[in-house]
Enzyme design. Structure first.
Site, PDB file in Angstrom:
ATOM      1  N   ARG A  81      -3.881   2.851  10.191  1.00 35.56           N
ATOM      2  CA  ARG A  81      -4.032   3.248   8.787  1.00 35.56           C
ATOM      3  C   ARG A  81      -5.338   4.002   8.636  1.00 35.56           C
ATOM      4  O   ARG A  81      -6.378   3.558   9.117  1.00 35.56           O
ATOM      5  CB  ARG A  81      -4.066   1.988   7.923  1.00 35.56           C
ATOM      6  CG  ARG A  81      -4.238   2.216   6.434  1.00 35.56           C
ATOM      7  CD  ARG A  81      -2.900   2.253   5.787  1.00 35.56           C
ATOM      8  NE  ARG A  81      -2.897   2.342   4.354  1.00 35.56           N
ATOM      9  CZ  ARG A  81      -2.419   1.386   3.547  1.00 35.56           C
ATOM     10  NH1 ARG A  81      -2.026   0.240   4.054  1.00 35.56           N
ATOM     11  NH2 ARG A  81      -2.347   1.574   2.254  1.00 35.56           N
ATOM     12  N   LYS A 132       7.578  -4.064   3.414  1.00 34.70           N
ATOM     13  CA  LYS A 132       7.908  -3.622   4.768  1.00 34.70           C
ATOM     14  C   LYS A 132       9.102  -4.402   5.274  1.00 34.70           C
ATOM     15  O   LYS A 132       9.252  -5.599   4.962  1.00 34.70           O
ATOM     16  CB  LYS A 132       6.708  -3.781   5.695  1.00 34.70           C
ATOM     17  CG  LYS A 132       6.143  -5.179   5.707  1.00 34.70           C
ATOM     18  CD  LYS A 132       4.929  -5.275   6.606  1.00 34.70           C
ATOM     19  CE  LYS A 132       4.234  -6.604   6.381  1.00 34.70           C
ATOM     20  NZ  LYS A 132       3.077  -6.839   7.178  1.00 34.70           N
ATOM     21  N   PHE A 166       1.228   9.466   3.633  1.00 33.48           N
ATOM     22  CA  PHE A 166       2.299   8.881   2.834  1.00 33.48           C
ATOM     23  C   PHE A 166       1.921   8.650   1.382  1.00 33.48           C
ATOM     24  O   PHE A 166       2.741   8.251   0.571  1.00 33.48           O
ATOM     25  CB  PHE A 166       2.848   7.597   3.468  1.00 33.48           C
ATOM     26  CG  PHE A 166       1.816   6.556   3.816  1.00 33.48           C
ATOM     27  CD1 PHE A 166       1.262   5.760   2.838  1.00 33.48           C
ATOM     28  CD2 PHE A 166       1.422   6.384   5.138  1.00 33.48           C
ATOM     29  CE1 PHE A 166       0.320   4.796   3.155  1.00 33.48           C
ATOM     30  CE2 PHE A 166       0.480   5.415   5.467  1.00 33.48           C
ATOM     31  CZ  PHE A 166      -0.085   4.617   4.474  1.00 33.48           C
ATOM     32  N   ARG A 219      -1.673  -7.053  -2.121  1.00 31.42           N
ATOM     33  CA  ARG A 219      -0.374  -7.141  -1.473  1.00 31.42           C
ATOM     34  C   ARG A 219       0.656  -7.358  -2.577  1.00 31.42           C
ATOM     35  O   ARG A 219       1.370  -8.331  -2.599  1.00 31.42           O
ATOM     36  CB  ARG A 219      -0.383  -8.293  -0.458  1.00 31.42           C
ATOM     37  CG  ARG A 219       0.527  -8.057   0.724  1.00 31.42           C
ATOM     38  CD  ARG A 219       0.372  -9.151   1.761  1.00 31.42           C
ATOM     39  NE  ARG A 219      -0.761  -8.961   2.636  1.00 31.42           N
ATOM     40  CZ  ARG A 219      -0.747  -8.161   3.704  1.00 31.42           C
ATOM     41  NH1 ARG A 219       0.329  -7.483   4.014  1.00 31.42           N
ATOM     42  NH2 ARG A 219      -1.813  -8.042   4.461  1.00 31.42           N
ATOM     43  N   LYS A 229       8.232   3.275   9.046  1.00 27.99           N
ATOM     44  CA  LYS A 229       6.956   2.566   9.241  1.00 27.99           C
ATOM     45  C   LYS A 229       6.468   2.875  10.650  1.00 27.99           C
ATOM     46  O   LYS A 229       7.119   2.496  11.626  1.00 27.99           O
ATOM     47  CB  LYS A 229       7.141   1.052   9.058  1.00 27.99           C
ATOM     48  CG  LYS A 229       5.823   0.287   9.137  1.00 27.99           C
ATOM     49  CD  LYS A 229       6.041  -1.201   8.928  1.00 27.99           C
ATOM     50  CE  LYS A 229       4.773  -1.982   8.638  1.00 27.99           C
ATOM     51  NZ  LYS A 229       3.727  -1.872   9.637  1.00 27.99           N
TER      52      LYS A 229
HETATM   53  P1  ATP Z   1       1.769  -5.032  10.276  1.00 37.65           P
HETATM   54  O1  ATP Z   1       1.240  -6.304  10.868  1.00 37.65           O
HETATM   55  O2  ATP Z   1       3.234  -5.064   9.995  1.00 37.65           O
HETATM   56  O3  ATP Z   1       1.298  -3.781  10.949  1.00 37.65           O
HETATM   57  P2  ATP Z   1      -0.251  -5.059   8.434  1.00 37.65           P
HETATM   58  O4  ATP Z   1      -0.565  -6.482   8.168  1.00 37.65           O
HETATM   59  O5  ATP Z   1      -1.096  -4.284   9.364  1.00 37.65           O
HETATM   60  O6  ATP Z   1       1.250  -4.973   8.840  1.00 37.65           O
HETATM   61  P3  ATP Z   1       0.803  -4.359   5.951  1.00 37.65           P
HETATM   62  O7  ATP Z   1       0.134  -4.038   4.661  1.00 37.65           O
HETATM   63  O8  ATP Z   1       1.512  -5.628   5.990  1.00 37.65           O
HETATM   64  O9  ATP Z   1      -0.261  -4.256   7.082  1.00 37.65           O
HETATM   65  O10 ATP Z   1       1.839  -3.180   6.344  1.00 37.65           O
HETATM   66  C1  ATP Z   1       1.568  -1.899   5.932  1.00 37.65           C
HETATM   67  C2  ATP Z   1       0.967  -1.077   7.047  1.00 37.65           C
HETATM   68  O11 ATP Z   1       1.977  -0.268   7.636  1.00 37.65           O
HETATM   69  C3  ATP Z   1      -0.011  -0.098   6.497  1.00 37.65           C
HETATM   70  O12 ATP Z   1      -1.295  -0.654   6.527  1.00 37.65           O
HETATM   71  C4  ATP Z   1       0.095   1.118   7.388  1.00 37.65           C
HETATM   72  O13 ATP Z   1      -0.918   1.064   8.373  1.00 37.65           O
HETATM   73  C5  ATP Z   1       1.419   0.973   8.073  1.00 37.65           C
HETATM   74  N1  ATP Z   1       2.356   2.070   7.768  1.00 37.65           N
HETATM   75  C6  ATP Z   1       3.046   2.768   8.698  1.00 37.65           C
HETATM   76  N2  ATP Z   1       3.840   3.683   8.138  1.00 37.65           N
HETATM   77  C7  ATP Z   1       3.656   3.598   6.795  1.00 37.65           C
HETATM   78  C8  ATP Z   1       4.210   4.289   5.676  1.00 37.65           C
HETATM   79  N3  ATP Z   1       5.093   5.269   5.830  1.00 37.65           N
HETATM   80  N4  ATP Z   1       3.805   3.917   4.451  1.00 37.65           N
HETATM   81  C9  ATP Z   1       2.897   2.908   4.278  1.00 37.65           C
HETATM   82  N5  ATP Z   1       2.329   2.221   5.303  1.00 37.65           N
HETATM   83  C10 ATP Z   1       2.706   2.561   6.554  1.00 37.65           C
END
Ligand code: ATP
Length: 557
Positions: A259, A426, A345, A420, A254
């Site tokens: 994103r 994660k 990814f 979600r 991660k």
């Molecule tokens: P966080 O606060 O942990 O950054 P978030 O609330 O922004 O999470 P989530 O959907 O909870 O978003 O976590 C997924 C995010 O992790 C994705 O939006 C992406 O930006 C990031 N990410 C990083 N590496 C990867 C990966 N290999 N595959 C998918 N998502 C990834």
């Protein structure tokens, strides 16, 4: 359709807290809308423009004061005074227009079409951004004309729409259910939601509903128009992760980047953030990397853009990289200082939508089209396994390489936009932080009296579609950050009461805290103990939910 019919419904919506009532008020309005259904549905979302169009009016509360003054012949001071008294600029506009109409013999009637056309015209001016000053004057004149032709109640809602602050307590779910009620006797809400997740456009979805279920089902993702990203659930252990996504699973690092959903249309590359903003111009290096290293003329890839240090190749945290998102000038300089590497990814489109295919297949296709080149495009570190030991090693490695942890993904699942769901989870080691919106602030005293010091944080109540306070934050900020925050908050102020101000919940910060307590002092019913600022989350537009805070509270005890 008469605009007054829409504002009548808006008033009814404001008067009830009950979701079912809100749904039927909207359903009735939608049924009556006929030729203007698209416009009416969009207006209820708070803006006449669908999110994917990236259009806005660019008007701050202060500018709206000027506009109301121009429209009604009242002085700006009088408008400010009414704003203070009523605590809301919409009500202030209504009051000013009321005074004005007493002196008028008659008013021309506004139609939905007229209002939307005018707002579109102004948004186009804003987008073309000609010379700033000329543009601003013209914009103000167009909007003042609109308010001056409005009845008092119409003025109230028009003013709120202009500053993007309609606050009807109507969320995505309510609009979806109202469309189901209006056109399918309350059924097919799921199909409507799916159509919306693909198109990001309730106007278009509504038109399809009018035609029939088949048209709703036919709504597909459109190459070149961003769809909502699939989001991840959080798990605490590897075991729990496997329970969610099944065995074997895909394990990725991660990354702490941004994103990005990258669309290639006939070889042309467009980069969108997860807020659906088009940031192609801000990321010429990502565009070039995709042009040169992705062998597909028509595709959509889901990626993380990871910032790296050009000197030693080390990772740069998101907070620094996020500077590039908003930057409209010195793009080349910033590109040199904080270059990005594209780390794909997932693949959701390859000559046709492939999001319903299993992830293992999508990944294979992705591997086929990506030509890897370090510091330009590299597939995310990815392994497929059932072995917990192996996952644990990967997690350690990811953390020691400076990444955030790992993602575990179901190999069999489709890509679900906007959800979600547990197809992707994660796993992060650190204590859970919360992403909260700044909903209010207080002017400081003494040396810092020009700054908004104490910040009130809010979470999003999904059921009520409103923000609720969960605490105040004053520590963890440098003088520089306070200054920066003050600059960002000023244009968002909606109400002032002594030293306290309320602001539109547009700035999201990531907060650390000691624990969550129950508290009658905040509207959420919870309080964070010792919240501290970790970073701004420019990539997010919605805060964590009240429902999530409740769950964290329960998990804690
Ligand atoms: P966080 O606060 O942990 O950054 P978030 O609330 O922004 O999470 P989530 O959907 O909870 O978003 O976590 C997924 C995010 O992790 C994705 O939006 C992406 O930006 C990031 N990410 C990083 N590496 C990867 C990966 N290999 N595959 C998918 N998502 C990834």
């Amino acid at each position: 359709m008469k605009y007054s019919r829409v504002t009548e419904a808006f008033e009814e919506l404001e008067e009830t807290q009950k979701n079912l009532e809100k749904t039927s008020i909207l359903a009735k309005l939608f049924q009556e809308s006929e030729d203007e259904l698209e416009e009416v549905v969009l207006l209820t979302t708070g803006t006449p423009f669908p999110a994917w169009k990236n259009m806005d009016l660019g008007v701050s509360s202060k500018t709206l004061v000027k506009i109301i003054s121009k429209a009604t012949g009242r002085t700006e001071d009088e408008v400010e005074q009414a704003w203070k008294e009523k605590g809301d600029l919409g009500l202030a506009a209504e009051k000013m227009v009321e005074k004005k109409t007493q002196q008028r013999l008659f008013t021309g009637e506004l139609t939905v079409e007229k209002v939307v056309d005018r707002l579109e015209k102004v948004a186009e001016m804003e987008a073309s951004g000609i010379s700033q000053s000329v543009d601003q004057d013209k914009k103000q004149k167009e909007l003042a004309e609109l308010i001056s032709s409005a009845e008092p109640r119409e003025a109230r809602y028009t003013a709120r729409i202009i500053i993007n602050n309609l606050r009807l307590g109507v969320g995505e779910g309510t609009i979806r259910d109202a469309l189901a009620e209006a056109f399918f006797d309350g059924e097919h809400a799921e199909d409507i939601q799916k159509a919306y997740d693909f198109t990001n456009d309730f106007g278009e979805v509504a038109e399809a509903c009018k035609e029939g279920l088949e048209s709703v089902e036919e709504l597909e993702l459109v190459l070149g128009r961003p769809i909502k990203s699939m989001l991840a659930k959080k798990v605490e252990t590897i075991e729990e992760g496997f329970e969610e996504v099944g065995k074997p699973a895909a394990i990725d690092y991660k990354y702490d980047g941004m994103r990005a959903q990258i669309h290639v249309v006939d070889g042309d590359v467009t980069v969108f953030t997860r807020r659906l903003e088009n940031v192609t111009e801000q990321f010429p290096d990502a565009v070039k990397a995709v042009e040169e290293n992705i062998n597909a003329d028509n595709c959509i890839i889901d990626t993380e853009l990871v910032g790296y240090d050009p000197e030693d190749g080390g990772m740069i945290p998101f907070q620094k990289l996020s500077k590039r998102i908003k930057r409209k000038y010195e793009i080349q300089k910033l590109k040199k200082e904080i270059p990005v590497e594209v780390r794909p990814f997932d693949l959701i489109y390859l000559d046709e939508p492939i999001l319903e295919r299993p992830y293992s297949k999508r990944w294979k296709k992705l591997e086929e089209i990506v030509e890897e080149e370090k510091e330009s495009v590299r597939l995310a570190d990815h392994r497929e396994t059932s072995n917990e030991e192996e996952v644990s090693e990967m997690q350690q490695q990811s953390l020691s390489d400076g990444h955030e942890g790992i993602m575990m993904k179901s190999l069999e699942s489709e890509y679900r936009p906007g959800n979600r769901v547990g197809y992707m989870v994660k796993l992060k080691p650190v204590m859970e932080t919360l992403d909260l919106a700044i909903v209010g602030a207080k002017w400081s005293e003494g040396r810092r009296s020009d700054w908004l010091g104490r910040l009130f944080l809010g979470c999003y109540d999904e059921e009520k579609d409103e923000y609720k306070e969960v605490g105040k934050m004053a520590t963890g900020l440098t003088d520089e950050q306070f200054q920066e925050i003050t600059g960002k908050l000023k244009p968002l102020i909606t109400e002032e009461d002594g030293r306290k101000v309320e602001v539109r919940p547009e700035i999201i910060v990531e907060a650390e805290y000691e624990e969550i307590q129950k508290s009658p002092n905040y509207s959420s019913g919870y309080a964070l103990r010792f919240p501290r600022m970790k970073r701004f989350r420019e990539d997010k537009e919605q805060a964590d939910t009240l429902q999530r805070i409740k769950k964290l509270y329960q998990d804690q005890s």
